[in-house]
Design an enzyme around this catalytic site. Structure first.
Site, short mmCIF file in Angstrom:
data_model
loop_
_atom_site.label_atom_id
_atom_site.label_comp_id
_atom_site.label_asym_id
_atom_site.label_seq_id
_atom_site.Cartn_x
_atom_site.Cartn_y
_atom_site.Cartn_z
N ASP A 66 -6.84 53.58 4.68
CA ASP A 66 -5.72 53.43 3.75
C ASP A 66 -4.44 53.13 4.51
OD1 ASP A 66 -5.88 56.11 4.78
OD2 ASP A 66 -4.37 56.73 3.33
N GLU A 118 -5.89 59.21 4.46
CA GLU A 118 -5.11 59.96 5.45
C GLU A 118 -3.62 59.94 5.15
OE1 GLU A 118 -2.92 60.32 9.42
OE2 GLU A 118 -2.95 58.71 7.93
#
Length: 352
Positions: A66, A118
């Site tokens: 991400d 994350e």
């Protein structure tokens, strides 16, 4: 066909993953399937494992797919690739994949475990259960071997008072005025009992947001102060919450209490790996740079106390300013290749 880490990297940076990681995860699964063992997706995490003999360590390669918004389109200028995720963390991802595909362990196990969130909740990492003995976590470190990082906690102090007309201030209890005593007590929290960590230094406690009152002519009955805590081992989030409440009860001249912010996943706590660990030694022997702390909180904290290092191409910031999360985010292609060589050399030393 051999894995081309640089071609994969550019394709990954072109793939938006700031709102949804679905397309990026599909690219990752397809890539692992084409070049390595059959991957699985569990709790949003993409995993694949190579096996040697039963004896030997289980080494885990981890990073995330991400990115923060907004998406920044990819551009290439000679050795440099610009774009969102170029260094955080699709550059480290490309390097870890190349090392994973190139390693054929003769003993132990090698797992690649890529998390989906994350930058937000870390729900994937919190659910990750791979039982590794050594972890290499991909983040932009400029090829330095980072063996420690401070933790990051946050929470709110609530100060209690009672409403009254501002013309009669002695009748009420002014919660906003009570903030003065609370802020003074925060400045003394770390004076006793907070030893300096040899790698990370001292913890910090910073008030960042204050809110209170609702009318100019009314004594406010409540006030809140939001805090940012950067911890060092062995402090835990629960231990910090307990200790701060005890300190406030003793030193603040007003009714108040502190509570950690509610989270679905554990806070990212501080971690530190011994510089004498075989993982650190082998990474340095393979060409890794300086041994130092990482300056941001990472999911590496979820893997401690197993020996864990943070490592990868790219930097969080350079002499000009911010790189990761900035519109000028970039990574050097040659650094991706060098990072993969260093990780591969480390894996060969530990597993071959």
């Amino acid at each position: 066909m051999a894995f081309d880490s640089l071609a994969f990297h550019e394709q990954a940076v072109r793939t938006p993953s700031h709102e949804s990681v679905q397309a990026m995860r599909e690219l990752l699964v397809e890539t692992i399937r084409d070049h390595g063992p059959e991957p699985t997706v569990e709790a949003g995490n993409t995993l694949a494992t190579k096996y040697g003999s039963k004896s030997g360590p289980h080494v885990v390669l981890n990073t995330h797919i991400d990115t923060v918004p907004p998406h920044v389109p990819v551009q290439r200028e000679d050795d440099i690739v610009y774009g969102r995720g170029a260094c955080d963390a699709k550059g480290p991802l490309a390097a870890l994949l190349a090392a994973f595909f190139a390693c054929d362990p003769s003993r132990g196990r090698l797992t690649i475990a890529i998390t989906p969130d994350e930058e937000t909740t870390s729900a994937g990492a919190a659910a990750l259960d791979v039982d590794g003995d050594r972890y290499i976590v991909g983040e932009p470190t400029g090829l330095d071997v980072c063996t420690a990082a401070k933790g990051r906690f946050e929470g709110t102090i609530t100060i209690h008072g009672s409403n009254a007309h501002a013309a009669e201030p002695k009748v009420g209890v002014n919660a906003v005025a009570g903030a003065e005593s609370v802020l003074a007590s925060l400045r003394t929290f770390d004076e006793n009992g907070s030893d300096e960590h040899p790698a990370l230094g001292t913890p910090t406690l910073t008030p960042t947001v204050i809110r209170g009152g609702s009318a100019v002519n009314q004594i406010p009955d409540d006030c809140t102060i939001t805090l940012d805590r950067r911890s060092v081992p062995p402090e835990t989030s629960d231990g910090f919450e307990r200790a701060l409440n005890e300190h406030l009860e003793e030193h603040a001249d007003t009714a108040c209490e502190f509570s950690l912010t509610d989270r679905e996943t554990p806070f990212l706590e501080a971690f530190a790996t011994d510089d004498d660990s075989d993982l650190v030694r082998e990474m340095c022997a393979a060409g890794g740079g300086d041994v130092r702390p990482f300056t941001a909180a990472t999911e590496a904290s979820y893997f401690a106390p197993a020996p864990t290092v943070v490592f990868g191409p790219g930097v969080l910031a350079d002499e000009t300013g911010a790189v990761a999360h900035a519109d000028r985010e970039y990574v050097r292609r040659s650094e991706i290749e060098r990072a993969s060589e260093i990780v591969h050399g480390t894996l060969c030393a530990l597993l071959c």
